[in-house]
Design a protein around this motif. Structure first.
Motif: not given
Length: 254
Positions: A16-38
């Protein structure tokens, strides 16, 4: 977000898997960070690949569809032991041309944007549900949209159109249109304006499509204008006056 979403492609007792974003807000040219939990299931499995993909809804002649426009592998080629759990951190780069989903901090009607997690095991692939992402405008984009609002243009909605804009260099196979209804002082000349941003690392192309009204001796038609704004030019600009000048150029055009 519920953990342990069993992957349909791998059957009962699979991982099973879940993806958790540290912060779902971003901008063009920015980044998204988080964890994929398997999490491992009832048996050991070899994880071939874990891919994160950015997905948005696009309009085309044959109707609407979800379109993947950016993907990156975050892990792969490891054994997940039965009952074990792996938390895989990631940083996902957001393309410069990514459409915005929020204006002035509020969701933009008509927009869908998310991250989808794809996990491959033994040549079987499971594509997960979308984890929503909020893409806020860059400073120049924000100032331009705010200027239209201050000039009395009323924000209607936005959509993403498949295809390209003539004469404009694009990396992605679509472009966003943000639609404003014209204020009363301009309705004799124009009905609406659609704003499109095509952005790169140094600035943004601003493409304006005006729906000009017809008259007794002329037909209504679309009129276009194109402007370039560099990212470093935001401070010290009277954006309302600048955008007002763009509008008057088109209204005064025969």
């Amino acid at each position: 977000m519920v953990f342990a979403r069993v992957l349909r492609a791998f059957g009962v007792g699979g991982p099973s898997v879940d993806t958790v974003l540290t912060d779902p807000a971003t901008r063009p040219g920015g980044t998204l960070r988080g964890e994929v939990r398997v999490a491992g299931g009832d048996y050991d499995v070899l994880i071939d690949n874990i891919v994160l993909a950015l997905v948005t809804r696009v309009e085309a002649e044959d109707g609407e569809a979800l379109l993947e426009f950016h993907r990156a592998s975050v892990a792969g080629n490891f054994t997940l032991v039965a009952g074990a759990r792996q938390d895989i951190p990631f940083t996902l780069t957001v393309p410069w041309e990514t459409p915005v989903t929020h204006v002035a901090g509020r969701p933009l009607a008509g927009m869908t944007m998310g991250v989808r997690t794809e996990l491959s095991v033994a040549k079987s692939v499971d594509q997960g549900d979308l984890d929503a992402v909020a893409v806020h405008p860059l400073p120049a984009q924000e100032q331009i949209l705010a200027a239209f609002d201050r000039l009395g243009f009323r924000l209607r909605h936005a959509d993403v159109e498949r295809g390209g804009i003539y004469g404009v260099r694009q990396e992605l196979p679509f472009y966003q249109e943000i639609e404003f209804a014209a204020p009363a002082e301009h309705t004799s000349a124009i009905d609406e304006v659609e704003v499109t941003f095509v952005t790169d690392e140094s600035g943004t192309e601003v493409i304006l499509e005006f729906d000009k009204r017809g008259g007794l001796l002329r037909e209504g038609r679309d009129t276009y204008a194109r402007h370039r704004v560099e990212h470093g030019e935001v401070a010290g600009v009277d954006w309302v006056s600048l955008v007002e000048g763009w509008v008057h150029q088109v209204v005064a055009r025969p």
